[in-house]
Design a protein around this motif. Structure first.
Motif, short mmCIF file in Angstrom:
data_model
loop_
_atom_site.label_atom_id
_atom_site.label_comp_id
_atom_site.label_asym_id
_atom_site.label_seq_id
_atom_site.Cartn_x
_atom_site.Cartn_y
_atom_site.Cartn_z
N LEU C 136 0.80 -1.25 -0.13
CA LEU C 136 -0.13 0.10 -0.04
C LEU C 136 0.86 1.24 -0.13
O LEU C 136 0.41 2.25 -0.48
CB LEU C 136 -0.67 -0.03 1.27
N GLN C 137 1.99 1.26 0.90
CA GLN C 137 2.74 2.32 0.83
C GLN C 137 3.70 2.34 -0.53
O GLN C 137 3.61 3.73 -1.17
CB GLN C 137 3.92 2.10 1.92
N LEU C 138 3.69 1.45 -1.17
CA LEU C 138 4.10 1.34 -2.72
C LEU C 138 3.35 2.04 -3.62
O LEU C 138 3.65 2.90 -4.54
CB LEU C 138 4.88 0.41 -3.05
N LEU C 139 2.18 1.70 -3.45
CA LEU C 139 0.94 2.11 -4.35
C LEU C 139 0.86 3.60 -3.98
O LEU C 139 0.81 4.34 -5.07
CB LEU C 139 -0.38 1.40 -3.83
N GLU C 140 0.92 4.30 -2.88
CA GLU C 140 0.85 5.57 -2.70
C GLU C 140 2.10 6.48 -3.43
O GLU C 140 1.87 7.26 -4.10
CB GLU C 140 0.80 5.87 -1.27
N LEU C 141 3.27 5.82 -3.33
CA LEU C 141 4.26 6.35 -3.91
C LEU C 141 3.94 6.11 -5.34
O LEU C 141 4.49 7.41 -6.06
CB LEU C 141 5.69 5.30 -3.57
N GLY C 142 3.65 5.20 -5.93
CA GLY C 142 3.32 5.14 -7.46
C GLY C 142 2.29 6.17 -7.80
O GLY C 142 2.54 6.55 -8.80
N LEU C 143 1.31 6.49 -6.88
CA LEU C 143 0.55 7.74 -7.40
C LEU C 143 1.23 8.91 -7.29
O LEU C 143 1.03 9.77 -8.41
CB LEU C 143 -0.56 7.63 -6.48
N HIS C 144 2.18 9.36 -6.32
CA HIS C 144 2.95 10.40 -6.42
C HIS C 144 3.83 10.23 -7.68
O HIS C 144 3.95 11.31 -8.33
CB HIS C 144 3.60 10.56 -5.18
N HIS C 145 4.30 9.17 -7.95
CA HIS C 145 5.23 9.11 -9.09
C HIS C 145 4.57 9.36 -10.27
O HIS C 145 5.06 9.93 -11.31
CB HIS C 145 5.85 7.58 -9.17
N GLU C 146 3.17 8.82 -10.44
CA GLU C 146 2.47 9.13 -11.48
C GLU C 146 2.30 10.69 -11.90
O GLU C 146 2.43 11.22 -12.77
CB GLU C 146 1.19 8.47 -11.40
N GLU C 147 1.91 11.60 -10.73
CA GLU C 147 1.73 12.85 -10.90
C GLU C 147 2.99 13.30 -11.29
O GLU C 147 2.91 14.55 -11.95
CB GLU C 147 1.20 13.30 -9.46
N GLN C 148 4.19 13.01 -10.78
CA GLN C 148 5.40 13.68 -11.14
C GLN C 148 5.65 13.44 -12.57
O GLN C 148 6.03 14.35 -13.37
CB GLN C 148 6.69 12.88 -10.66
N HIS C 149 5.14 12.20 -13.21
CA HIS C 149 5.20 12.11 -14.55
C HIS C 149 4.31 12.70 -15.42
O HIS C 149 4.51 13.00 -16.61
CB HIS C 149 5.24 10.59 -15.06
N GLN C 150 3.07 13.17 -14.82
CA GLN C 150 2.20 13.88 -15.40
C GLN C 150 2.74 15.28 -15.75
O GLN C 150 2.67 15.99 -17.05
CB GLN C 150 0.79 13.89 -14.60
N GLU C 151 3.46 15.77 -14.73
CA GLU C 151 4.07 17.18 -15.10
C GLU C 151 5.06 16.99 -16.11
O GLU C 151 5.40 17.97 -16.91
CB GLU C 151 4.76 17.46 -13.59
N LEU C 152 5.98 15.76 -15.97
CA LEU C 152 7.04 15.77 -17.06
C LEU C 152 6.27 15.56 -18.36
O LEU C 152 6.82 15.98 -19.25
CB LEU C 152 7.84 14.41 -16.73
N LEU C 153 5.17 14.87 -18.37
CA LEU C 153 4.60 14.80 -19.62
C LEU C 153 4.12 16.07 -20.36
O LEU C 153 4.66 16.35 -21.60
CB LEU C 153 3.16 13.95 -19.47
N LEU C 154 3.68 17.13 -19.64
CA LEU C 154 3.55 18.38 -20.26
C LEU C 154 4.45 19.15 -20.59
O LEU C 154 4.57 19.67 -21.62
CB LEU C 154 2.61 19.19 -19.12
N THR C 155 5.61 18.84 -19.74
CA THR C 155 6.96 19.65 -19.64
C THR C 155 7.50 19.25 -21.23
O THR C 155 8.12 19.79 -22.08
CB THR C 155 7.89 19.41 -18.75
N ASP C 156 7.46 18.02 -21.32
CA ASP C 156 7.99 17.26 -22.65
C ASP C 156 7.33 17.42 -23.78
O ASP C 156 7.94 17.65 -24.90
CB ASP C 156 8.07 15.78 -22.40
N ILE C 157 5.92 17.26 -23.67
CA ILE C 157 5.19 17.82 -24.67
C ILE C 157 5.58 19.36 -25.24
O ILE C 157 5.62 19.52 -26.36
CB ILE C 157 3.73 17.45 -24.54
N GLN C 158 5.54 20.12 -24.45
CA GLN C 158 5.92 21.57 -24.85
C GLN C 158 7.33 21.48 -25.36
O GLN C 158 7.40 22.07 -26.48
CB GLN C 158 5.89 22.32 -23.40
#
Lengths: 394, 394, 394, 394
Positions: C136-158
């Motif tokens: 469960l802790q890793l799952l929570e980390l995974g969600l934060h990790h996903e959010e970090q990649h959402q930011e990277l995704l937009l940054t990279d698209i730009q």
């Protein structure tokens, strides 16, 4: 690619060979006399070798290929085999080319001793007729090799000094050209036909000059003299370095990447060009041949002039009709000169090497030298264009 | 980052300053005495400067910052300003760092004359009390600057000689360490609290040592001595250079790309390690401190040992409780030694610089030096980790 | 470095976790909806990852760290472990980062199936309470990790779109900022003292946010808002990019080598600046914060303005006094805005990340995550400066 | 370098030209049918162009050189001139070659529309006989240009897929070779004499195939077929990639730097070689010709075999005595095959291009195409070796 000089070994004339050996070997030392000790390790770019290295490598050539074949020969210093082998993989590992300039040791003094020791042993063995035919042939090759390195030595000194912001002078006492008019440029015509090119195999030749062979040439014409700096200046002033259509694609990439606007040794100061020479920086000599341009520049100039470079075969056919005579090293100008005559073909030998439009490759039936020198030329026959004729450094 | 030495200018003690000037300046020349003339231009990598350049640059510093402020001072050679400025953009253009090794001209002889001329003018002006306070402060800075270059000089000589396959020896007459036991490694504890760090501002200091300021530290512990080669060997034998988990990501990229398997100056021969020193190649000294490892290696070793590097603040707090005393240049060993005592904290000064886990940055309230030396330190405060403590070359 | 969000796993609130999982995971897909299929493989520079890769890698994180711990779990595709591991050397070999853009296979379709399959299995296991605390802790980390990649995704698209000469538009329907006045710039003062920084350890945090610890700070001041494009324009017009004295030495080398004259996403047309945004090219917004400048530029601007960047500790102390609220991703502007108020400290969260003058390093007592995520942050703590506060992409 | 195909424009046979136009243009689309949309932007190295770019560029060629000469022609999209010009500097600026793979926009759909629009206009104008002779000649050149790009398209697809660790298959339905015996290798002799080479100038030819001219050749011999993978394997097993003496100096540098041990598309698994093909990874075909080796490898193989590569003139003389017939693209094998006969000279056309020992240069009297296509070939005549004969992709 090379100027044939009389073969000696076939004549078995040892004393003449001995004198020639001494003459050629001492000329290398003479060429380094104007240098200060700190100039001997300079390697201003990877393709340049330091003067000390040239002195040692040419000696290593005699020691390794010739003295080593004598029974009981003791090498001068076992480390030198690694340090001063240039590129003969068949002879073992060698010091990376790019790091020759870092060899503050062995000292110049030790390298000079090396030369002296090897020279004494060679001369002694020559006198005692201890060399067999193969060794004598290698000795002759070694002398031609030494002469090639004398040319490289001057070329490298010029480049090394060029990179120094102080613009050092190699010699101030060079022979001065008599000021001369430039012959008008005109075309000399050569007729179509079957020709023989390649070395006729009397006397010494490099492996890449052979075999002599037949070729068919269409009629062609050749300029009666070299292009002058003044003519090259017109090319620059016509914005040639800004027009991609005059250049090969690779050439244009080079111009753009390196922001090239003139030949290597030229520099613009307050609107006028200067050129770097072994006498330092000088105002551009207008009437003397343009020199130190690369193939790209020669090719683009020819295109701009509505002409083309000759093929190697055309060059060789034209040259074979002339005396081998010109502004070579011995004349002690060390700079290309205006032609001496306005009759016939001038400057095909000496002054400056001439670019041909032929890629460097084997003549039909080419064989490398036998033994260790098999790596001498053959392995470099790729992605280079052929220069012919020799220069004022040769 | 630097060892405070007594400030002189504030005391106005000119004759003492004059003696110190002579002592420090002549030490630079003494350090180059074991070199042959050909060693003076070596630059075996871009970050190295040739010995001749060090001699000239430190002189340029005195000439440009101090003598130039005297009325009617004539510069020794106007070209030197371009050639021997290191990186002071505020003072004009300078020769590219990577090409310092190509300056065969000016000759060593001329650089030595330069030193002598500048020294005479400085001493003369000192005697006549012609310098104002600012000039005296710059003079003091110049002496510290000269000492920094003395350390670089030795460091660069070691690197230059290391790249020569002959493994040259800088000096054979170095003082020899008495063979000594290694103190057992143990932890010394320091208590939590508020501390003052930074230079107390009595006497000379570099700008990056100031201002003195308060920090809060948790309790920490520090090893009582440096790590030995023998301990570092265990790290290697535990396959540390093959385990990515011990290394920072950039460190591992470096290991993979450069195929690193041991510290820079180590070499494996027949299963045993040798180390390169100013006395040439020697079998690895097991009991002396490991030296010339980079931050990546120090950091990985600490991780492997279940520890960490100290922060700069921790280092400074620990060091401030010790006498400034150690195996520095003056001891004339020029190699790190085993600690002399097993009491308390050893080797925090001298022997070898110590990596901290702090990035190089400004102390709170940092101000660059005024005037030309404003570029001395501040502009380099990025992407470097802090070393403290000085070495046997300092 | 990260915005704390409420911890879930400690509450054992599975259905809430399930909803959050679905919300965060589907947001990644939502962010890629404006893309055409051909945009999914773009990697316009090595540091950019293609959108498809982001979608796959975040899924791989859940599969590898969490689903794989379930008994009898069958991996979706065994090749994906190699293809979509980012940099976890402890988990095995992975595809070179620079070649992510060459993976036309597996297809986007297959990667979308991968997401769906993994999501179903995660949600199913959540519902059946099959995860232990660590999972469960890793799952929570995974969600934060996903959010970090959402930011990277937009940054990279730009960045990807920026390199296309057509200047593509990511979305035309972004929320439009109400035109607003810029608050006058003023200093807010913070008093000297002992502070606590670091994550208080209630709820989730990244390893690099901990442990909470005490520091001593001198009094300092902070600007009440971000610097605007208009203010940055003054810096440019004052010829800042032509003055080495404003820049760190490495920064100046970068400016000279790359011929930098303005921030990355700016372009000068007919004397006026334009900026590239997720809505394509727009005339420079004068009143909104300057964004996408690197540390060198932020540092030089501060120096030019007679100020300095805050340390990370100063930033954290100031931020800890504010509500975590700002122009983040959810606001759907995807561009920094002018501050909403002229009271107190604005924009410390959201809009654009803020450079500090602190190098990225461990907090005292830092420990990496346990298990596979131990490589998450620690190994990158070198040669980077710290950004804080989050952005309109976060 | 190219296979002459019947000239059409001279016959004024517009309907036949129209049919040929449609046939060749639609073949390009057919070749991309097995691709998924994500494969259309792949550029796995700078020398590769993405499939979408090939489709657009060949269309741009017709639009720019032909349609643009029609009165009142409106370009399809003004941006395409920049995006899809390959290297014609005389026609203006163009998108950097290395960034073709980043053009996710314009979409494949738009490029397909571009093709359709241009095709309709070309066919319409053909039908209405609106093209003058020059335009018709350019149309014919455009079709040959399109065929050259079809070959590049397949070559680039193979390389792109090769870099994907999944080893994608381009087509599984390729025609399967009948299993065949390999003819014993023997020498065919050609007599000394004067020959004519170069294109006879009936029908279409590229500029670099002309003019027809006379050459003198010594007698030579040529192998009766291509070298097989099995024979190349012997070369590898004889440690050829470990012996510098077999290689040109540049070749050996390449082998050492890149650690080359076998041809590009080969891979060793558990001691056996596999080869990558348009049908994916396959166990090495022993009896089919070795393909995708570079000049260095062909040259070293010939040296190892005690032979040499033919000159371009020798190749052309031998080829001129054979029917132009072979395993070309139309056969739909897309892989070289074992020779069909053991009589006379096999495989001189088709299967795989054949390296000659001649550098790419102008035939005597060479003239570039007139007008825009003057940059078609001439500017690349440097530092390349000549391939002749065509391949199964041609």
């Amino acid at each position: 690619m090379n100027i044939p000089i009389p073969a000696l070994t076939q004549e078995g004339n040892f004393s003449r060979l001995s004198l020639l050996y001494q003459k050629i070997r001492s000329r290398s030392l003479d060429l380094t006399k104007p240098l200060e000790i700190e100039d001997f390790n300079l390697q201003a770019m990877p393709d340049v070798s330091p003067p000390k290295w040239h002195l040692a490598h040419t000696t290593w050539f005699f020691e390794t290929l010739i003295l080593n074949t004598l029974p009981q020969y003791q090498v001068f210093d076992p480390d030198f085999h690694y340090l001063f082998n240039s590129y003969y993989k068949g002879l073992g590992l060698y010091h990376p080319r790019t790091q020759r300039g870092l060899l503050s040791k062995p000292s110049l003094k030790k390298v000079q001793d090396y030369r002296q020791t090897v020279d004494q042993k060679i001369l002694n063995a020559l006198e005692k007729e201890r060399f067999n035919t193969e060794a004598l042939q290698l000795l002759e090759l070694g002398l031609h090799h030494e002469e090639q390195h004398q040319e490289l030595l001057l070329t490298d000194i010029q480049y090394n000094f060029f990179t120094n912001p102080l613009g050092p002078v190699y010699r101030e006492d060079l022979r001065k050209p008599h000021n001369s008019q430039v012959t008008p440029l005109k075309k000399l015509n050569y007729t179509e036909g079957l020709y023989q090119i390649g070395h006729p195999d009397k006397g010494f030749s490099f492996d890449n000059e052979k075999p002599r062979h037949q070729i068919f040439l269409k009629g062609f014409s050749l300029a009666n003299r070299l292009i002058t700096n003044s003519e090259y200046l017109e090319f620059i002033q016509d914005k040639a370095y800004q027009q991609p259509k005059l250049w090969l694609a690779q050439a244009w990439d080079w111009i753009e990447k390196e922001k090239i606007e003139h030949p290597l040794y030229w520099q613009k100061r307050d609107g006028y060009f200067w050129q770097f020479t072994l006498e330092g920086w000088q105002a551009l000599h207008l009437n003397t041949p343009v020199a130190f341009i690369n193939f790209f520049e020669a090719d683009a100039f020819a295109r701009w002039a509505g002409s083309r470079l000759p093929t190697e075969a055309e060059w060789e056919v034209a040259a074979s009709q002339e005396e081998i005579n010109g502004n070579f090293l011995e004349k002690d100008y060390l700079i290309p000169l205006a032609p001496e005559t306005n009759q016939g073909l001038s400057q095909i030998f000496g002054d400056t090497w001439e670019w041909t439009t032929s890629a460097y490759g084997p003549y039909p039936g080419f064989k490398t030298f036998a033994g260790a020198p098999q790596e001498y030329n053959g392995k470099f026959m790729i992605n280079q264009m052929v220069l012919r004729g020799g220069s004022c450094f040769s």
